[in-house]
Design a protein around this motif. Structure first.
Motif, PDB file in Angstrom:
ATOM      1  N   ARG A   1       1.504   4.436  -3.643  1.00 31.73           N
ATOM      2  CA  ARG A   1       1.364   5.888  -3.752  1.00 31.73           C
ATOM      3  C   ARG A   1       2.539   6.454  -4.531  1.00 31.73           C
ATOM      4  O   ARG A   1       3.702   6.152  -4.253  1.00 31.73           O
ATOM      5  CB  ARG A   1       1.324   6.514  -2.356  1.00 31.73           C
ATOM      6  CG  ARG A   1       0.139   6.048  -1.554  1.00 31.73           C
ATOM      7  CD  ARG A   1       0.097   6.736  -0.197  1.00 31.73           C
ATOM      8  NE  ARG A   1      -0.838   6.043   0.659  1.00 31.73           N
ATOM      9  CZ  ARG A   1      -0.540   5.531   1.841  1.00 31.73           C
ATOM     10  NH1 ARG A   1       0.682   5.657   2.319  1.00 31.73           N
ATOM     11  NH2 ARG A   1      -1.440   4.911   2.547  1.00 31.73           N
ATOM     12  N   PRO A   2       2.263   7.299  -5.523  1.00 34.74           N
ATOM     13  CA  PRO A   2       3.337   7.823  -6.393  1.00 34.74           C
ATOM     14  C   PRO A   2       4.434   8.564  -5.623  1.00 34.74           C
ATOM     15  O   PRO A   2       5.625   8.397  -5.926  1.00 34.74           O
ATOM     16  CB  PRO A   2       2.623   8.770  -7.343  1.00 34.74           C
ATOM     17  CG  PRO A   2       1.210   8.322  -7.337  1.00 34.74           C
ATOM     18  CD  PRO A   2       0.951   7.740  -5.978  1.00 34.74           C
ATOM     19  N   GLU A   3       4.073   9.381  -4.633  1.00 31.12           N
ATOM     20  CA  GLU A   3       5.110  10.138  -3.916  1.00 31.12           C
ATOM     21  C   GLU A   3       6.003   9.204  -3.109  1.00 31.12           C
ATOM     22  O   GLU A   3       7.207   9.429  -3.002  1.00 31.12           O
ATOM     23  CB  GLU A   3       4.492  11.211  -3.007  1.00 31.12           C
ATOM     24  CG  GLU A   3       3.653  10.690  -1.855  1.00 31.12           C
ATOM     25  CD  GLU A   3       2.204  10.407  -2.193  1.00 31.12           C
ATOM     26  OE1 GLU A   3       1.440  10.112  -1.257  1.00 31.12           O
ATOM     27  OE2 GLU A   3       1.830  10.470  -3.373  1.00 31.12           O
ATOM     28  N   ASN A   4       5.439   8.129  -2.564  1.00 34.31           N
ATOM     29  CA  ASN A   4       6.242   7.165  -1.810  1.00 34.31           C
ATOM     30  C   ASN A   4       7.109   6.332  -2.742  1.00 34.31           C
ATOM     31  O   ASN A   4       8.235   5.987  -2.420  1.00 34.31           O
ATOM     32  CB  ASN A   4       5.346   6.264  -0.976  1.00 34.31           C
ATOM     33  CG  ASN A   4       4.661   7.026   0.135  1.00 34.31           C
ATOM     34  OD1 ASN A   4       5.130   8.074   0.562  1.00 34.31           O
ATOM     35  ND2 ASN A   4       3.539   6.518   0.588  1.00 34.31           N
ATOM     36  N   ARG A   5       6.578   6.011  -3.904  1.00 32.96           N
ATOM     37  CA  ARG A   5       7.365   5.253  -4.891  1.00 32.96           C
ATOM     38  C   ARG A   5       8.590   6.060  -5.306  1.00 32.96           C
ATOM     39  O   ARG A   5       9.689   5.528  -5.451  1.00 32.96           O
ATOM     40  CB  ARG A   5       6.498   4.927  -6.111  1.00 32.96           C
ATOM     41  CG  ARG A   5       7.154   3.988  -7.081  1.00 32.96           C
ATOM     42  CD  ARG A   5       6.210   3.615  -8.188  1.00 32.96           C
ATOM     43  NE  ARG A   5       5.093   2.839  -7.699  1.00 32.96           N
ATOM     44  CZ  ARG A   5       5.038   1.505  -7.729  1.00 32.96           C
ATOM     45  NH1 ARG A   5       6.030   0.836  -8.252  1.00 32.96           N
ATOM     46  NH2 ARG A   5       4.002   0.862  -7.267  1.00 32.96           N
TER      47      ARG A   5
ATOM     48  N   GLN B   1       0.832  -1.199   0.000  1.00 36.47           N
ATOM     49  CA  GLN B   1       0.000   0.000   0.000  1.00 36.47           C
ATOM     50  C   GLN B   1       0.869   1.253   0.000  1.00 36.47           C
ATOM     51  O   GLN B   1       0.571   2.226  -0.680  1.00 36.47           O
ATOM     52  CB  GLN B   1      -0.935   0.003   1.207  1.00 36.47           C
ATOM     53  CG  GLN B   1      -2.034  -1.021   1.121  1.00 36.47           C
ATOM     54  CD  GLN B   1      -2.835  -1.127   2.407  1.00 36.47           C
ATOM     55  OE1 GLN B   1      -2.487  -0.533   3.422  1.00 36.47           O
ATOM     56  NE2 GLN B   1      -3.906  -1.909   2.367  1.00 36.47           N
TER      57      GLN B   1
END
Length: 50
Positions: free
Chosen positions: A30-34, A26
């Protein structure tokens, strides 16, 4: 004595391990976490080449 790989597999198959793996998926969705994970991977990769 069990190897570290066997211990990791046993943990991942446990309830707690499955829950943790789901949270990690999860988080990575998320793009920012990736983007953060990619930056960290590149930093660690550069360190290991020294």
């Amino acid at each position: 004595m069990t190897s570290i790989g066997q211990r990791i597999l046993r943990f991942l198959r446990s309830t707690q391990g499955r829950r943790l793996a789901q949270q990690a998926q999860q988080f990575a969705a998320r793009p920012e976490n990736r983007r953060r994970l990619e930056q960290l991977r590149h930093r660690l990769d550069r360190r290991s080449r020294r």
